[in-house]
Design a protein around this motif. Structure first.
Motif, PDB file in Angstrom:
ATOM      1  N   LEU A 261     -39.689  23.454 -37.695  1.00 28.18           N
ATOM      2  CA  LEU A 261     -39.637  22.038 -38.056  1.00 28.18           C
ATOM      3  C   LEU A 261     -38.735  21.338 -37.041  1.00 28.18           C
ATOM      4  N   LYS A 262     -39.088  20.086 -36.722  1.00 32.05           N
ATOM      5  CA  LYS A 262     -38.286  19.394 -35.701  1.00 32.05           C
ATOM      6  C   LYS A 262     -37.065  18.723 -36.323  1.00 32.05           C
ATOM      7  N   TYR A 263     -35.933  19.029 -35.753  1.00 28.26           N
ATOM      8  CA  TYR A 263     -34.688  18.384 -36.172  1.00 28.26           C
ATOM      9  C   TYR A 263     -33.944  17.940 -34.930  1.00 28.26           C
ATOM     10  N   ARG A 264     -33.076  16.951 -35.089  1.00 25.88           N
ATOM     11  CA  ARG A 264     -32.100  16.638 -34.047  1.00 25.88           C
ATOM     12  C   ARG A 264     -30.798  17.320 -34.411  1.00 25.88           C
ATOM     13  N   THR A 265     -30.122  17.802 -33.391  1.00 30.89           N
ATOM     14  CA  THR A 265     -28.779  18.300 -33.625  1.00 30.89           C
ATOM     15  C   THR A 265     -27.801  17.372 -32.908  1.00 30.89           C
ATOM     16  N   LEU A 266     -26.525  17.596 -33.138  1.00 29.45           N
ATOM     17  CA  LEU A 266     -25.495  16.770 -32.504  1.00 29.45           C
ATOM     18  C   LEU A 266     -24.436  17.682 -31.905  1.00 29.45           C
ATOM     19  N   ASP A 267     -23.954  17.337 -30.712  1.00 35.49           N
ATOM     20  CA  ASP A 267     -22.729  17.972 -30.202  1.00 35.49           C
ATOM     21  C   ASP A 267     -21.601  16.991 -30.480  1.00 35.49           C
ATOM     22  N   PHE A 268     -20.566  17.500 -31.119  1.00 38.61           N
ATOM     23  CA  PHE A 268     -19.414  16.644 -31.421  1.00 38.61           C
ATOM     24  C   PHE A 268     -18.306  16.946 -30.423  1.00 38.61           C
ATOM     25  N   LYS A 269     -17.841  15.929 -29.721  1.00 41.78           N
ATOM     26  CA  LYS A 269     -16.727  16.139 -28.790  1.00 41.78           C
ATOM     27  C   LYS A 269     -15.505  15.399 -29.344  1.00 41.78           C
ATOM     28  N   PHE A 270     -14.529  16.204 -29.787  1.00 42.68           N
ATOM     29  CA  PHE A 270     -13.317  15.617 -30.383  1.00 42.68           C
ATOM     30  C   PHE A 270     -12.268  15.400 -29.295  1.00 42.68           C
ATOM     31  N   GLU A 271     -11.549  14.308 -29.375  1.00 38.90           N
ATOM     32  CA  GLU A 271     -10.465  14.041 -28.418  1.00 38.90           C
ATOM     33  C   GLU A 271      -9.243  13.548 -29.184  1.00 38.90           C
ATOM     34  N   ASN A 272      -8.073  14.096 -28.815  1.00 37.82           N
ATOM     35  CA  ASN A 272      -6.814  13.679 -29.447  1.00 37.82           C
ATOM     36  C   ASN A 272      -6.066  12.739 -28.513  1.00 37.82           C
ATOM     37  N   TYR A 273      -5.413  11.765 -29.065  1.00 38.45           N
ATOM     38  CA  TYR A 273      -4.612  10.832 -28.267  1.00 38.45           C
ATOM     39  C   TYR A 273      -3.244  10.618 -28.902  1.00 38.45           C
ATOM     40  N   ASN A 274      -2.246  10.453 -28.032  1.00 37.91           N
ATOM     41  CA  ASN A 274      -0.900  10.146 -28.534  1.00 37.91           C
ATOM     42  C   ASN A 274      -0.714   8.637 -28.574  1.00 37.91           C
ATOM     43  N   LYS A 275      -1.441   8.001 -29.428  1.00 37.63           N
ATOM     44  CA  LYS A 275      -1.262   6.565 -29.620  1.00 37.63           C
ATOM     45  C   LYS A 275      -1.668   6.252 -31.054  1.00 37.63           C
ATOM     46  N   ASN A 276      -1.313   5.060 -31.514  1.00 43.05           N
ATOM     47  CA  ASN A 276      -1.620   4.728 -32.916  1.00 43.05           C
ATOM     48  C   ASN A 276      -3.127   4.621 -33.136  1.00 43.05           C
ATOM     49  N   HIS A 277      -3.775   3.907 -32.221  1.00 42.02           N
ATOM     50  CA  HIS A 277      -5.228   3.753 -32.345  1.00 42.02           C
ATOM     51  C   HIS A 277      -5.914   3.819 -30.994  1.00 42.02           C
ATOM     52  N   PHE A 278      -7.129   4.320 -30.995  1.00 45.20           N
ATOM     53  CA  PHE A 278      -7.943   4.400 -29.787  1.00 45.20           C
ATOM     54  C   PHE A 278      -8.806   3.143 -29.645  1.00 45.20           C
ATOM     55  N   GLN A 279      -9.316   2.645 -30.814  1.00 44.70           N
ATOM     56  CA  GLN A 279     -10.213   1.486 -30.797  1.00 44.70           C
ATOM     57  C   GLN A 279      -9.881   0.608 -32.006  1.00 44.70           C
ATOM     58  N   ASN A 280     -10.535  -0.555 -32.088  1.00 41.63           N
ATOM     59  CA  ASN A 280     -10.174  -1.493 -33.167  1.00 41.63           C
ATOM     60  C   ASN A 280     -11.036  -1.357 -34.417  1.00 41.63           C
ATOM     61  N   TYR A 281     -11.990  -0.445 -34.398  1.00 39.67           N
ATOM     62  CA  TYR A 281     -12.910  -0.281 -35.532  1.00 39.67           C
ATOM     63  C   TYR A 281     -13.083   1.204 -35.835  1.00 39.67           C
ATOM     64  N   GLY A 282     -13.516   1.485 -37.073  1.00 44.15           N
ATOM     65  CA  GLY A 282     -13.786   2.873 -37.440  1.00 44.15           C
ATOM     66  C   GLY A 282     -14.850   3.484 -36.539  1.00 44.15           C
ATOM     67  N   VAL A 283     -15.917   2.724 -36.322  1.00 46.53           N
ATOM     68  CA  VAL A 283     -17.031   3.248 -35.513  1.00 46.53           C
ATOM     69  C   VAL A 283     -17.489   2.194 -34.500  1.00 46.53           C
TER      70      VAL A 283
END
Ligand SMILES: Cc1cc2nc3c(=O)[nH]c(=O)nc-3n(C[C@H](O)[C@H](O)[C@H](O)COP(=O)(O)OP(=O)(O)OC[C@H]3O[C@@H](n4cnc5c(N)ncnc54)[C@H](O)[C@@H]3O)c2cc1C
Length: 383
Positions: A261-283
């Motif tokens: 059966l055809k499915y899509r998979t996802l590669d998740f690339k996690f990154e850590n940062y030493n700051k309060n926030h990376f961006q201004n929105y959840g997504v």
């Protein structure tokens, strides 16, 4: 192995498996759950990473529902944190609301925007939202102008990246997931309840499965123990006449007899940062560029208040290649549905074998939909 003196067998400890396990255990049935991963929770599993951030390992999960029964059931096992999800698209350096709304329309069409808004409200009278295919099909130059902008900037590249298929070959249900608002509403979901379990999803699953009559076997493939032959189900070679609830994929169940059966998979690339926030929105969704579809910053979802630490994840969709790739999204084309039905027909004579959840039903379900289905099935099986 241990104890096979059970009343119910469940394959998978995601929402489908865990909820049915609990409901059936509460009717006095002994339940055995096989889970092939080394943790419960299915794709909703979360944990604290090396950076002390609570992350969802299989991508961001926001619980949202209008279903009172689902909300009541889960609320027995968790407190909630309210979370109104906001998503933006990164379009030529600007952040635009997703779903498309009248704020975006004003930004894009400037002096024409009043006229275009009026037109939309007149054509789609009494509607709060419309769908891209409706706009594209509508025969009017003004509506087409809006449709073309939205199609090119919101849907085309993003859906090709996400699904690996041309927009036109995908099922309409995909586009219904992201509507176009005929207002300035800027929240992603419309449901009454938009929540995240206060202590995380894994804790919620621990509480659901914490019952004397539930036995969970982790790192165990259920198909090593269950077999199907001539309308009968066998558990480790012995005839088993109690209910078996299967939440894995049907092609694997039948050893890929008719193909995969055809499915899509996802590669998740996690990154850590030493700051309060990376961006201004959840997504933030990348609808026009980048190989990843979106960047999620978990702290917005979970409400964690750590200073100078944050974790983001980038999602790269691709085809399933290896046996170990996780099938996340059924690909909603006509051919793949047909193949699924072919597998499903093979189960017609198995009256105590039940398929439940996103893999076994080959459907993209939200968590609340799976919980609702699990509650319904448990009700049918309780006697
Ligand atoms: C990236 C991503 C983001 C999502 N975001 C949201 C969201 O924000 N909101 C929302 O409502 N929904 C979201 N979803 C959907 C959500 O993940 C599903 O609704 C939910 O996980 C379905 O539960 P399930 O039990 O059917 O499947 P799963 O969670 O996949 O659980 C199935 C379990 O069965 C196990 N299993 C399979 N085969 C076997 C076997 N042979 N033996 C033993 N174990 C087996 C698997 O290991 C897995 O743990 C998202 C999904 C993805 C992929």
């Amino acid at each position: 192995m241990e104890n096979f003196d059970v009343d119910v067998v469940i394959v998978g400890a995601g929402f489908a498996g865990a909820v049915t396990a609990r409901k059936l255990a509460e009717t006095g049935k002994k339940v055995l759950v096989f889970e092939q991963r080394n943790h419960i929770g299915g794709n909703a599993y979360d944990f604290i990473n090396d950076n002390s951030i609570l992350i969802h390992l299989y991508g961001p999960h926001i619980f949202h529902t209008n279903d009172q029964k689902v909300y009541n059931f889960l609320s027995r096992f968790t407190d909630w944190r309210e979370y109104k999800h906001q998503v933006v698209a990164s379009i030529k350096g600007e952040k635009m609301s997703i779903p498309f709304n009248f704020d975006v329309l004003e930004k894009v069409f400037e002096s024409d925007s009043d006229l275009l808004k009026e037109k939309l409200l007149e054509v789609f009278k009494n509607r709060k939202k419309v769908f891209i295919n409706e706009l594209l099909e509508f025969d009017d130059p003004d509506i087409n102008k809006i449709a073309t902008y939205i199609y090119e900037n919101y849907y085309f590249y993003y859906s090709t990246k996400q699904w690996g298929e041309h927009f036109s070959s995908l099922d309409n249900s995909i586009f219904k997931r992201v509507p176009i608002y005929l207002s300035k509403k800027n929240y992603y979901f419309e449901d009454n309840w938009q929540l995240i379990p206060a202590a995380g999803y894994t804790k919620l699953f621990e509480n659901i499965l914490d019952h004397d009559l539930i036995n969970v076997k982790l790192k165990t493939d259920g198909l090593d123990f269950i077999s199907l032959k001539s309308g009968k189900v066998y558990l480790k070679g012995e005839l088993f006449s109690g209910p078996v609830i299967y939440t894995g994929s049907l092609d694997k169940l039948f050893n890929y007899e008719y193909g995969k059966l055809k499915y899509r998979t996802l590669d998740f690339k996690f990154e850590n940062y030493n700051k309060n926030h990376f961006q201004n929105y959840g997504v933030v969704n990348y609808t026009l560029d980048q190989d990843y579809t979106r960047i999620t910053e978990y702290k917005y979802l979970t409400g964690q208040k750590l200073k100078n630490k944050t974790t983001i994840v980038k999602e790269y969709p691709r085809e399933l290649e290896k046996e170990t790739d996780i099938p996340y999204y059924p690909i909603p084309t006509k051919e793949s549905r047909e193949l699924y039905f072919k597998y499903q027909e093979k189960l017609i004579n198995y009256h105590n074998f039940f398929c439940l959840g996103r893999l076994a039903e080959y459907q993209y379900y939200n968590m609340d939909q799976v919980v609702a289905k699990a509650l319904n099935l448990s009700n049918k099986l309780k006697d």
